[in-house]
Design an enzyme around this catalytic site. Structure first.
Site, PDB file in Angstrom:
ATOM      1  N   ILE A  15       4.442  24.207 -61.431  1.00 47.18           N
ATOM      2  CA  ILE A  15       3.117  23.609 -61.282  1.00 47.18           C
ATOM      3  C   ILE A  15       3.013  22.811 -59.984  1.00 47.18           C
ATOM      4  CG2 ILE A  15       3.658  21.494 -62.569  1.00 47.18           C
ATOM      5  CD1 ILE A  15       0.334  23.428 -62.734  1.00 47.18           C
ATOM      6  N   SER A  37      13.562  15.354 -56.864  1.00 46.93           N
ATOM      7  CA  SER A  37      13.864  16.488 -57.733  1.00 46.93           C
ATOM      8  C   SER A  37      15.368  16.623 -57.870  1.00 46.93           C
ATOM      9  CB  SER A  37      13.275  17.785 -57.160  1.00 46.93           C
ATOM     10  OG  SER A  37      13.688  18.912 -57.911  1.00 46.93           O
ATOM     11  N   ARG A  38      15.831  16.911 -59.077  1.00 43.92           N
ATOM     12  CA  ARG A  38      17.278  17.077 -59.295  1.00 43.92           C
ATOM     13  C   ARG A  38      17.818  18.324 -58.605  1.00 43.92           C
ATOM     14  NH1 ARG A  38      15.989  15.926 -64.718  1.00 43.92           N
ATOM     15  NH2 ARG A  38      16.268  18.146 -65.210  1.00 43.92           N
ATOM     16  N   LYS A  90      -1.028  16.071 -66.650  1.00 40.92           N
ATOM     17  CA  LYS A  90      -1.343  16.127 -68.079  1.00 40.92           C
ATOM     18  C   LYS A  90      -0.171  16.759 -68.843  1.00 40.92           C
ATOM     19  CE  LYS A  90      -1.710  20.559 -68.952  1.00 40.92           C
ATOM     20  NZ  LYS A  90      -0.982  21.234 -70.041  1.00 40.92           N
ATOM     21  N   ASP A 168       0.237  21.648 -75.490  1.00 41.35           N
ATOM     22  CA  ASP A 168       0.390  21.528 -74.033  1.00 41.35           C
ATOM     23  C   ASP A 168      -0.745  22.267 -73.327  1.00 41.35           C
ATOM     24  OD1 ASP A 168       2.167  20.875 -71.563  1.00 41.35           O
ATOM     25  OD2 ASP A 168       1.814  23.037 -71.416  1.00 41.35           O
TER      26      ASP A 168
END
Length: 308
Positions: A15, A37-38, A90, A168
């Site tokens: 996303i 970010s990992r 969201k 979701d």
């Protein structure tokens, strides 16, 4: 000339790459300066392994969180504590109460908190709202059916507590509904289907009512193959109003009134910059409250194990 607001993006999944990055590039009021970010990096942007390192190592003024809702509270609270404005993907959190707590923290710290509902920014939503403002609404039917294996392959967090399961995507329909209806809405009944090997629903049926008693029925399903369905049909005293394609198109009695390209996230980032400039927050939890009520009132039915 006003300088753009520096922003850090937390989470660099699908996303973020498909929606957030191109939308930020088209928002002159914001400038992407950091990524947390990992497992991923972005060329030309300062990259950090997590939000804690980003907050310690950069002076970005705003944070956009594109991480799963579980753990979102700790990330947002950490950013607010050091005076950063925060935009929430969201659903804005794993529970209603934690987002309410974030709103209070942001207000006390004097920073902006923006809980986003991208489907409200679909092209036809505001036109539908205008049409319904003066109409007598007789009934509303929602059909929101998609294939979880296409949209969330291998993402186990969506099946865990706080991940919302079929809500979701379903919360997108509820976000449109609570935007276009001229009256408050409450839930009266719910049925949730939960696979034997999961902790969140794969299907849901909701019965809702407007304040004056208009019936609203919604069906959410995560098992649909082929074409996906994101429709809201409204019967009024002036004929039928139908939102399709997640709010991108609008028909009234079969005549197309609106059909436009996707600008949802561009509108969200534009709004985020406006809120920061105005020193305001925007936290509307009406869609999330309906989901929370569904879990409270639900008749639960167990289905066969689901494997994606």
């Amino acid at each position: 000339m006003t300088h753009p607001i520096s922003l850090g993006l937390v989470g660099l999944g699908t996303i973020a790459r498909n929606q957030h990055l191109p939308s930020l590039a088209d928002t002159p009021a914001l400038c992407l300066e950091a990524i947390a970010s990992r497992n991923a990096t972005l060329e030309g942007v300062a990259c950090y392994s997590d939000i804690q390192h980003m907050l310690a190592g950069s002076d970005v003024a705003a944070i956009s969180l594109c991480t799963p809702p579980q753990g979102r509270f700790e990330q947002a609270a950490a950013a607010i504590a050091v005076g950063r404005h925060v935009m929430l993907e969201k659903p804005p959190g794993a529970s209603v109460s934690e987002v309410q707590a974030l709103a209070r923290l942001a207000d006390a710290r004097g920073v902006t908190l923006f809980s986003t509902w991208h489907s409200r920014e679909a092209a036809a939503v505001e036109k539908a709202r205008d049409l319904l403002a003066t109409a007598e609404i007789k009934a509303v039917r929602i059909s929101w059916r998609e294939d979880v294996r296409h949209w969330h392959p291998g993402q186990e967090w969506i099946w865990q507590p706080g991940g919302l399961g079929v809500f979701d995507p379903g919360i997108n329909a509820l976000s449109i509904l609570t935007r276009i209806m001229p009256e408050p809405i409450h839930l009266s009944r719910a049925m949730l289907e939960v696979p034997a090997n999961k902790q969140a629903p794969i299907g849901a049926e909701l019965q809702m009512l407007s304040a004056s008693g208009t019936p609203i029925d919604a069906v959410f399903d995560w098992r649909q193959t082929g074409p996906q369905t994101w429709d809201i049909e409204i019967d009024t005293d002036n004929g039928s109003i139908v939102l399709r394609d997640g709010g991108a198109t609008l028909h009234q009695d079969g005549t197309c009134l609106v059909a436009a390209k996707d600008e949802e996230y561009r509108r969200l980032y534009k709004r985020f910059a406006e809120l920061i400039a105005a020193g305001q927050s925007e936290v509307d939890l009406a869609p999330m409250q309906l989901v929370a009520d569904a879990f409270l009132l639900a008749d639960y039915r167990q289905t066969d194990a689901f494997h994606d």
